[in-house]
Enzyme design. Sequence first.
Site: not given
Length: 561
Positions: A271, A36, A261
């Site tokens: 982020k 994104e 992850r």
Amino acid sequence: MRMELPEKGANFLEQIVIDDLKSGRVNTIATRFPPEPNGYLHIGHAKSICLNFGLTEKIGGTCNLRFDDTNPEKEEPEYEKAIIRDVEWLGFKWHRLCYASDYFQQFYKCALELIRAGKAYVDLQSADQIRKTRGTLTEPGTESPYRNRSVEENLALFEKMKNGEFEEGECVLRAKIDIAHPNLNMRDPVMYRILKKPHYHAGASWCIYPLYDFAHGYEDAIEGITHSICTLEFENHRPLYDWFLDNVSIPNRPHQYEFARLNLSYTVMSKRFLLELINRGIVSDWDDPRMPTISGVRRRGYTPSSIRCFCNEIGVSRVESLVDIEFLHHVIREELNQTAPRVMVVLRPLKVVIDNYPEGKVEELTAENNPEDPGYGTRTMLFSRNLYIEEDDFMENPPKKFFRLAPGQEVRLKHAYIITCQEVVKDSSGKIIELHCTYDPTSRSGSDTSERKVKGTLHWVAEETGVRATIRLYGHLFTLKDLSLMERGKSYVDYLNPDSLITLTESLAEPALAQAKPLDRFQFLRQGYFCADLDHTREKPLFNRIVSLKDTWAKIQKQDG
Ligand code: ATP
Ligand code: MG
């Protein structure tokens, strides 16, 4: 063209792909990396990039770079540009560059299909009400009073939503699945919401925007993605992903696979939080060399090959783990040991006067690197009466085995002479400001006839020719190794390392470093690997420490092994 399938040493995702190709479930594979554009990429993303692009590089097939840009609130062209740059920097080539926002019309059609099938409805409850009636892990949710409206009514209301006849928050479109489903994601999730904001890529044509869980599967279907790879937190979204795909006619059916992850010690990988560090002024920007962002490690001096090597070495699994940041340091250290030229820089200078060396004389000495060391080969060092050594290479009252400089003690100056400390000069506060030494003219490196053996060799820089430089030393961003173990009620900022950046402004570099260009890398003898900063100029030399020479990782491994 399909490549030879490399089965040996394949990670579990590669194995899935290999099996799917062998069984004929798919003829070729298509993956994608779907960020994104709401921030800069971090090393966790690098893992996902290496995985998705690496899979098709290794096994054959295609990989798209797709902007998952369905939320106009936080997405920006600046982030889009930065993401493209980072993927290119890592050395990967995408098959197609795609934008989820280019599929808005298709998502809209999928929504209509679900409404027509009685599988979606417009809910006039507030977001708050919807949340409250969703139930908990132990209690089922309660149905919305608007859940059983007719298809015609829903079509008309959704049309009004699309045409901007409702205000933000007045209503949403929800999937009609099961409000008592054991998986909370399946309890009539929201598909569309109203946002009266233009979109950075799609412009101002929409005022309803699809939610991630609804749109994501269709993005993959539209692009013909076969293996939709994501991190484990999406595992219990998979039934929903599947439900959306199974209830709409689509050209291709992707399948989702999850992996663990990447978490790195002493840092955070989100982020949202990284942006907070910038906004609070804790770091300078996304590319602050302390940041775990790709732009941060690039500015710090990491190479694309070192990041790719790191991502390959840590492997892929379904088990959450914390990777020691020392391992990242180890990888770049190993690479730079092979490639970085050796130079001498005194970080914290202490003045040395060689009393028996003629005033005004400047001597050219030839510095020869070890044959196995990369770099300048031979270079000329200028030696003179006044020079500088490292402050902590001198001790007035040294302990045993301190093989550096001390009163009456001898050391060799690298590529030059053996000197002996004769006198220590202090200022009125007792601080040492200068050492007076003598040198042995017969001890010159390369033509030493002095027959002396000394244990210590120090780096140094001559006063006349030294170049003043600013050096930034970096430490961990946080003091807590595993930030998932934060104490209750505390936040990341409670664990900030106050010494994550130490700036030295008085450092002296040998003249060769004046030629450095931004992002040139060096080994500063006995100190570490350094990289000329993006703001480095000939007039204002500025270097970042990439890593020190001490390999803590190798030590950890030795202990474990
Ligand atoms: P963040 O939590 O940092 O905001 P995100 O997952 O929201 O990250 P996206 O832009 O949605 O960011 O991520 C793009 C892809 O990168 C996703 O497929 C996601 O699974 C993957 N990814 C994100 N963080 C990591 C990580 N730490 N390790 C591995 N892959 C990751
Ligand atoms: Mg996200």
